[in-house]
Design an enzyme around this catalytic site. Sequence first.
Site, PDB file in Angstrom:
ATOM      1  N   ASP A  51      76.932  -8.431  -8.784  1.00 49.44           N
ATOM      2  CA  ASP A  51      77.927  -7.859  -7.873  1.00 49.44           C
ATOM      3  C   ASP A  51      77.406  -7.224  -6.578  1.00 49.44           C
ATOM      4  OD1 ASP A  51      79.261  -8.630 -10.126  1.00 49.44           O
ATOM      5  OD2 ASP A  51      80.574  -6.889 -10.236  1.00 49.44           O
TER       6      ASP A  51
ATOM      7  N   GLU B  92      78.378   0.258 -20.987  1.00 47.78           N
ATOM      8  CA  GLU B  92      78.164  -0.872 -20.064  1.00 47.78           C
ATOM      9  C   GLU B  92      76.784  -0.812 -19.410  1.00 47.78           C
ATOM     10  OE1 GLU B  92      80.955  -0.900 -16.819  1.00 47.78           O
ATOM     11  OE2 GLU B  92      80.601  -3.001 -16.355  1.00 47.78           O
TER      12      GLU B  92
HETATM   13  C1  6A9 Z   1      87.562  -5.961 -12.158  1.00 47.95           C
HETATM   14  C2  6A9 Z   1      88.989  -4.143 -12.891  1.00 47.95           C
HETATM   15  C3  6A9 Z   1      90.791  -2.522 -15.632  1.00 47.95           C
HETATM   16  C4  6A9 Z   1      80.885  -6.702 -13.986  1.00 47.95           C
HETATM   17  O1  6A9 Z   1      80.930  -7.767 -17.990  1.00 47.95           O
HETATM   18  C5  6A9 Z   1      81.812  -8.422 -17.176  1.00 47.95           C
HETATM   19  C6  6A9 Z   1      81.406  -8.335 -15.724  1.00 47.95           C
HETATM   20  C7  6A9 Z   1      80.022  -8.954 -15.525  1.00 47.95           C
HETATM   21  O2  6A9 Z   1      80.094 -10.338 -15.686  1.00 47.95           O
HETATM   22  C8  6A9 Z   1      79.452  -8.671 -14.175  1.00 47.95           C
HETATM   23  O3  6A9 Z   1      78.132  -9.143 -14.121  1.00 47.95           O
HETATM   24  N1  6A9 Z   1      81.447  -6.937 -15.302  1.00 47.95           N
HETATM   25  C9  6A9 Z   1      79.472  -7.206 -13.882  1.00 47.95           C
HETATM   26  O4  6A9 Z   1      78.951  -6.947 -12.619  1.00 47.95           O
HETATM   27  C10 6A9 Z   1      82.817  -6.360 -15.388  1.00 47.95           C
HETATM   28  C11 6A9 Z   1      83.738  -7.099 -14.448  1.00 47.95           C
HETATM   29  C12 6A9 Z   1      85.045  -6.538 -14.181  1.00 47.95           C
HETATM   30  C13 6A9 Z   1      85.730  -7.326 -13.070  1.00 47.95           C
HETATM   31  C14 6A9 Z   1      87.169  -7.152 -12.967  1.00 47.95           C
HETATM   32  C15 6A9 Z   1      88.904  -5.548 -12.467  1.00 47.95           C
HETATM   33  C16 6A9 Z   1      89.706  -4.032 -14.181  1.00 47.95           C
HETATM   34  O5  6A9 Z   1      90.045  -2.712 -14.459  1.00 47.95           O
END
Ligand code: 6A9
Length: 742
Positions: free
Chosen positions: A480, A710
């Site tokens: 990100d 996380e």
């Molecule tokens: C945003 C907000 C309720 C971010 O683990 C999943 C992902 C990874 O793939 C990524 O590498 N996470 C990491 O940088 C979480 C992604 C959330 C995105 C959606 C919406 C929702 O709020």
Amino acid sequence: VGFVFLHFHLYPTIEKVHPLPNVDPESASVVWGTYRPQIYFGLRTRSPMSPLFGMMWYEQPNTVHRPHIRHWCNQDDRLPGYYWYEADGRTFGKQNISEHHKGVIQTDWVNDANGFGARVKLNMAPGRRYNVVLYFSAQELGTRFRLGKHLRDIFHGHSELLGTFTFSINLKNGTQLNASHSTLLSDERIPSEKYHDFVLESTQAFNLPNQPLHYLLNEKKNTEEGKFIAVQLNLGNKAEFEMFLHSSRTDKLKPMKTEELTHSLRVRSQNFNKKYEAAFQLGGKNYSQTQLKMAKVALSNMLGSVGYWFGHNKVLFNNMIHGYGPHTLFSAVPSRSFFPRGFLWDEGFHQMLIRKIDPKMSLEVIVSWMNAMDTSGWIPREMIVGPEAEAKVPAEFVPQKPDVANPPTLFYVMDKLIHDEKTVGRYAGILKLLYPRLEKWFHWIRITQAGHSRGTFRWRGRNSTILSELNPKTLSSGLDDFPRSSHPSDNEYHLDLRCWLALASRVLARLAKSYGTETDYLKTSKVMEELNNFDNLVKDHWSEEQQGFYDYGKHSLDVALAPVPVSGGPRPFEYQRVTSRAPTYQLVTDVFGYNNLFPMMLKMIPSKSNILKATLDKIRDPKILWTNYGLRSISRSSPYYMARNTEHDPPYWRGYIWLNINYMILSSLRHYADQPGPHKQQAEKIFHELRANLVSNMANQFRKTGFLWENYDDKTGEGRGCHPFTGWSSLILLIMSDNLDT
Ligand code: 6A9
């Protein structure tokens, strides 16, 4: 003609590929499982036609405030912890949900060929009163429910998938119902993300004589047969009950009874623990009780939160939102509360763990993801499929973009699967079918994410005009806000992507050898050699001066977010990126962190090379990446360390410690420690220190907070971001078991 042809190929027509056959020829579609990971306790089968089962509960408020219903996993509930502590993702699970005031709810379940049995125990603080609501909901017109007359036959009905079925409830001795149970039957179409609202709206305060206020379901029946049915058990602070769903699908089985439920739970738990020990062998390793507990929770939760979804993705294509699907997705999830849906690159990490105990499940999941591919070879980065998944995502994040990739981590798992003799022997058929799919995907990434010069690669999807971001995000990379060149351009190229392709090409060549023709093998080997050429990597990405690998692009070494005067807005200024030194084309040398470790992580650096030594030194340096809790994502000496990306976006991959990358680093340290060469001992030493730091900190956090997180704070070790996060953070189990797959 050339253009049209290319365009046709590069941009998806948003047409799905033909689905691969089921890995599991026995029909999984009628087997119940915890495939609704976003709710605290819910069951369904792996069929779009499956009725949905779920449980909600609330504490009876002593005031006129409406009760607060618990149903969807929600951080705002501030539960002190909830997790599957034993679960195999297929046949059974045992979960503890900690409530406020030291209350505990246990939900244990098993399935059989005709349905499921479950046992729920409430052990809440004295004097408090709880209400549990159990419901079923139809997903297609052929499913209908009717109310029965007593708890032993509280609902029955029929569906095309299951035939006729009955649902019975058995209150255990000593459990008192405060008022009698009440029921709800509705023939309205209630959207699946609104079940709790519907239940709440159907709840009323009752002033019963000589009793405190009760919120109860207002017994309602607008039909004889309906699509949504619920029963409420109005309980005290202690209660235990069982429930059984039995369908007439096969007449071989009688309805499950208490003794069978108890027996099955015991036998499955024993089998699970046996398999667990065989796979991970933590027994003789001197871990503390907390560490052992965390390890089993990590796996059980990963398996207990595998989900099944049905529906369409939204895809932004030609400036319009298109539906893409329908998909049936079978996948693990990063987080039940925050991200209960499929993420492409997370899934590779999830399956690194799952394949150790259930390689068949890994194949089922990989097949499912490969079926989400479109005819050009694109796979959505996030599978936001169906209303329940969509309800968790702010609208602007829903549409997927068909030019955006995500790291092909599934190749990482495939590599392990095809080196496992048992898997290769048993699943040769499906592995052979997977090969051309993986090749198509690989080809899509290689073509659509190509850089300007041969052998370089560029993540698409960076915004080159945005001014509000200190460094425009690269969501496609998975990292990100990890800084790249400050001024996105078509001329930049990215280190991690190149290394991912190098890895994928290695695995593809191995796949071609086993499952392709001679020509396939020759072709893929050539590609592999090209992409894995270390001299070329050095030529494009290495800085001799900085002794590191870097991205390349249009970059300024002096940018900052600062208030810039604007007119016409709500405020006279806006935070914008200001560039004190004009950008030039160069290596992005003021950033060192996870991205820069990819050549080592993916084991591309020759073990005798000085470059390996330089990388190890940077890893072990507390001024750069080393902390007592794991490796931080960005050097403490980088100007981007802990920098906000906009006024409103806090740092994310700019300092905190992430488990997926730490896992890959450990895996490569193990690799280099096992290779002959002058840096063997240094790698070995760092390996042990890093592993110990990660394990002890995560277990401390687990003990303190009740969760896996996380990411982790690099200064204090504290769990951060969303929780529970039992996606890639669960890799701590592989780390503990020394299963680092060199
Ligand atoms: C945003 C907000 C309720 C971010 O683990 C999943 C992902 C990874 O793939 C990524 O590498 N996470 C990491 O940088 C979480 C992604 C959330 C995105 C959606 C919406 C929702 O709020």
